[in-house]
Design a protein around this motif. Structure first.
Motif, PDB file in Angstrom:
ATOM      1  N   LEU A 246     -42.209 -69.212  19.397  1.00  0.00           N
ATOM      2  CA  LEU A 246     -40.966 -68.795  19.827  1.00  0.00           C
ATOM      3  C   LEU A 246     -40.207 -69.860  20.739  1.00  0.00           C
ATOM      4  O   LEU A 246     -39.172 -69.721  20.957  1.00  0.00           O
ATOM      5  N   THR A 257     -41.723 -62.413  13.984  1.00  0.00           N
ATOM      6  CA  THR A 257     -42.738 -61.345  14.528  1.00  0.00           C
ATOM      7  C   THR A 257     -43.932 -61.851  14.154  1.00  0.00           C
ATOM      8  O   THR A 257     -44.211 -62.603  13.352  1.00  0.00           O
ATOM      9  N   ILE A 264     -47.333 -59.145  20.862  1.00  0.00           N
ATOM     10  CA  ILE A 264     -45.916 -58.719  21.094  1.00  0.00           C
ATOM     11  C   ILE A 264     -45.665 -58.213  22.271  1.00  0.00           C
ATOM     12  O   ILE A 264     -44.613 -58.429  22.889  1.00  0.00           O
ATOM     13  N   ALA A 265     -46.521 -57.484  22.837  1.00  0.00           N
ATOM     14  CA  ALA A 265     -46.326 -56.698  24.256  1.00  0.00           C
ATOM     15  C   ALA A 265     -46.266 -57.977  25.318  1.00  0.00           C
ATOM     16  O   ALA A 265     -45.744 -57.759  26.166  1.00  0.00           O
ATOM     17  N   ALA A 266     -47.027 -59.025  25.194  1.00  0.00           N
ATOM     18  CA  ALA A 266     -46.962 -60.048  26.163  1.00  0.00           C
ATOM     19  C   ALA A 266     -45.649 -60.819  26.207  1.00  0.00           C
ATOM     20  O   ALA A 266     -45.279 -61.298  27.281  1.00  0.00           O
ATOM     21  N   THR A 267     -45.051 -61.164  24.738  1.00  0.00           N
ATOM     22  CA  THR A 267     -43.897 -61.914  24.564  1.00  0.00           C
ATOM     23  C   THR A 267     -42.451 -61.115  24.668  1.00  0.00           C
ATOM     24  O   THR A 267     -41.769 -61.537  25.112  1.00  0.00           O
ATOM     25  N   LEU A 268     -42.737 -60.012  24.160  1.00  0.00           N
ATOM     26  CA  LEU A 268     -41.387 -59.158  23.767  1.00  0.00           C
ATOM     27  C   LEU A 268     -41.353 -57.764  24.718  1.00  0.00           C
ATOM     28  O   LEU A 268     -40.305 -57.060  24.638  1.00  0.00           O
ATOM     29  N   GLY A 269     -42.478 -57.522  25.396  1.00  0.00           N
ATOM     30  CA  GLY A 269     -42.562 -56.144  25.931  1.00  0.00           C
ATOM     31  C   GLY A 269     -43.271 -55.030  25.310  1.00  0.00           C
ATOM     32  O   GLY A 269     -43.455 -55.005  24.219  1.00  0.00           O
ATOM     33  N   ILE A 270     -43.347 -53.940  25.953  1.00  0.00           N
ATOM     34  CA  ILE A 270     -44.059 -52.887  25.517  1.00  0.00           C
ATOM     35  C   ILE A 270     -43.267 -52.123  24.712  1.00  0.00           C
ATOM     36  O   ILE A 270     -43.807 -51.490  23.681  1.00  0.00           O
ATOM     37  N   GLU A 271     -41.817 -52.070  24.885  1.00  0.00           N
ATOM     38  CA  GLU A 271     -41.188 -51.130  23.786  1.00  0.00           C
ATOM     39  C   GLU A 271     -41.229 -52.027  22.380  1.00  0.00           C
ATOM     40  O   GLU A 271     -41.233 -51.033  21.404  1.00  0.00           O
ATOM     41  N   ALA A 272     -41.165 -53.248  22.384  1.00  0.00           N
ATOM     42  CA  ALA A 272     -41.395 -53.891  21.155  1.00  0.00           C
ATOM     43  C   ALA A 272     -42.676 -53.503  20.444  1.00  0.00           C
ATOM     44  O   ALA A 272     -42.845 -53.701  19.296  1.00  0.00           O
ATOM     45  N   ARG A 274     -44.538 -51.190  20.855  1.00  0.00           N
ATOM     46  CA  ARG A 274     -44.447 -49.495  20.454  1.00  0.00           C
ATOM     47  C   ARG A 274     -43.824 -49.777  18.932  1.00  0.00           C
ATOM     48  O   ARG A 274     -44.210 -49.136  17.957  1.00  0.00           O
ATOM     49  N   THR A 276     -43.576 -52.262  16.933  1.00  0.00           N
ATOM     50  CA  THR A 276     -44.644 -52.690  15.942  1.00  0.00           C
ATOM     51  C   THR A 276     -45.690 -52.060  15.598  1.00  0.00           C
ATOM     52  O   THR A 276     -46.171 -51.909  14.469  1.00  0.00           O
ATOM     53  N   CYS A 305     -48.400 -46.267  24.465  1.00  0.00           N
ATOM     54  CA  CYS A 305     -47.789 -47.101  25.375  1.00  0.00           C
ATOM     55  C   CYS A 305     -47.253 -46.421  26.467  1.00  0.00           C
ATOM     56  O   CYS A 305     -46.503 -47.073  27.313  1.00  0.00           O
ATOM     57  N   GLY A 308     -47.378 -48.236  30.178  1.00  0.00           N
ATOM     58  CA  GLY A 308     -46.847 -49.443  30.164  1.00  0.00           C
ATOM     59  C   GLY A 308     -47.670 -50.674  29.622  1.00  0.00           C
ATOM     60  O   GLY A 308     -47.066 -51.820  29.551  1.00  0.00           O
TER      61      GLY A 308
END
Lengths: 378, 78
Positions: A246, A257, A264-272, A274, A276, A305, A308
């Motif tokens: 990225l 992706t 994903i959680a580390a770079t785009l967050g927990i919602e992303a 979920r 995925t 998730c 958090g």
């Protein structure tokens, strides 16, 4: 006029249903009719809702478990094009639900910005992503015992493909290996050990180390594959390093992706993350020709998730978060949990299902949920 | 130190609730902040919101079954 009525129902009905009604509304419908339609839909919607106290988690577990028996036990599926293996089937489902830190086939889908997403350019960009070690561009490693040097013959054509020159190759090498003296020849690179008590053994060790030295590309990406997707070309990779990808400016940061949930959680967050989890599960289920309602997957990924951070459905993950000792003990390693609870004097409030089953009591589900509370007389 | 919002197709829109909106939410669903799902304050998706512990983040998820659904997470220290 009708817009106002729709607005009224926005709180009561999900957006998808409202959009669908709007799209299918006959042109002649007046306000009274629209209201009637919405009332009927709302009544039907309320009827389809789950009752309070429904054991949704259990339903999800059974729905997925039952279908899981139909999934092939161990399949390696070729993702559209051959050459690249992807774990699919039951092993992948287990991997996702357990939230394994290292997955067996990490993959990325790299979308490129125009004009790099065209056929002529995509191959070159793909090569820039691939991790190149010294052994990939070298033709031969020669160990000269007499002079205690290693001569590395370089394939110039390969270097050219990678947009590298011998000069900056030797520069990156000397940066990576500070204890070495790197000299550059016409078609080769000579590395000399500066150490005085260098022996044959250390020279050979050095050779192996040189082979694995990172030259260019992104660490972790072992394979690249340009693939056509719609009207553009994308790059599939084996190995994942989303953060580094990225950061590249010619990569489409909004669509690229990975299938590694933790990345994903580390770079785009927990919602992303979920999102995925659901997507990855759906992918497996579809490939296997199974049918699992997406709501079951949603409740599972939500559970994974809530805190958090990602928690797998394991004794270290979500089960560890349960408040009841007996519930935790009933899952795995009962003695460990009971011992620890007795040591700290833990209390079990018996609020959940399993502990009540154990004690032969009514479980707090469905009709077992309401309880009587007596009011003390003053 | 508001950072630029990270945009991605799989990141739903995150917004921070004001104090008033927060109280309305708690009243509507009859809950306390402890009962909400959590989001870490170091989460990349809320870096631009400058959210602190005790804040509530509203998330507008795209849902396959409902079109759009609202989800709320309370910010915790991670």
């Amino acid at each position: 006029m009708t817009d106002e009525i729709f607005k009224e129902y926005e709180e009561k009905l999900p957006k998808l249903i409202i959009d669908e009604i709007k799209a299918n509304l006959p042109e002649k419908a007046d306000a009274a009719k629209v209201r009637k339609i919405l009332e009927a839909v709302h009544a039907e919607y309320e009827k389809s809702k789950l009752d309070a106290g429904e054991c949704v988690g259990l339903l999800s577990a059974q729905s997925i478990g039952e279908q899981g028996t139909q999934a092939t036990l161990d399949t390696f599926h070729f993702s559209g094009v051959s050459e690249m293996n992807v774990t699919m089937g039951l092993p992948r489902i287990i991997e996702i639900l357990d939230a394994r830190k290292t997955i067996s086939t990490p993959m990325m889908e790299i979308y490129l910005n125009a004009p790099y997403n065209q056929k002529e350019n995509v191959k070159k960009q793909a090569l820039l992503v691939k991790e190149i070690k010294l052994k990939d561009v070298a033709t031969e490693f020669l160990v000269n015992i007499a002079d205690m040097i290693i001569k590395v013959d370089i394939d110039e054509q390969k270097l050219k493909d990678l947009d590298l020159t011998l000069a900056n190759l030797s520069k990156t090498l000397s940066k990576a290996m500070k204890s070495l003296k790197i000299k550059q020849d016409t078609v080769s690179i000579i590395a000399k050990l500066e150490d005085k008590d260098a022996n044959l053994n250390s020279l050979y060790k050095l050779k192996e180390k040189l082979k694995e030295t990172h030259i260019s590309g992104i660490k972790g990406v072992t394979q690249v594959l340009p693939v056509k997707r719609g009207s553009e070309y994308i790059v599939l990779t084996a190995g994942s390093n989303l953060k580094a990808v990225l950061a590249l400016e010619w990569v489409d940061k909004e669509r690229t992706t990975s299938n590694d949930i933790y990345e994903i959680a580390a770079t785009l967050g927990i919602e992303a993350a979920r999102e995925t989890i659901i997507d990855e599960l759906l992918k497996v289920i579809k490939a296997q020709g199974l049918k699992i309602d997406i709501r079951h997957l949603m409740i599972i990924s939500d559970t994974m998730c809530v805190s958090g951070a990602i928690k797998g459905i394991t004794r270290y993950g979500v089960v560890n978060e349960k408040s009841s000792v007996l519930a935790r003990a009933s899952f795995e390693t009962p003695i460990k949990h009971i011992m620890r609870a007795s040591l700290v004097g833990e209390e079990d409030k018996l609020h959940s299902v399993i502990e009540n089953v154990m004690l032969n009591q009514v479980v707090p589900l469905g009709t077992g949920m309401p309880v009587l509370k007596a009011k003390k007389k003053e | 130190m508001a950072e630029k919002e990270q945009k991605h197709t799989i990141i739903p829109k995150h917004t921070k609730l004001s104090e008033k909106e927060k109280q309305e939410l708690f009243k509507k669903y009859d809950l306390t902040i402890k009962e909400l799902p959590k989001i870490l304050d170091i989460d990349p998706a809320i870096a631009h919101l400058d959210a602190k512990e005790g804040d509530v983040v509203k998330i507008a998820r795209k849902s396959l079954t409902a079109g759009e659904s609202m989800y709320y997470r309370s910010v915790t220290h991670g």
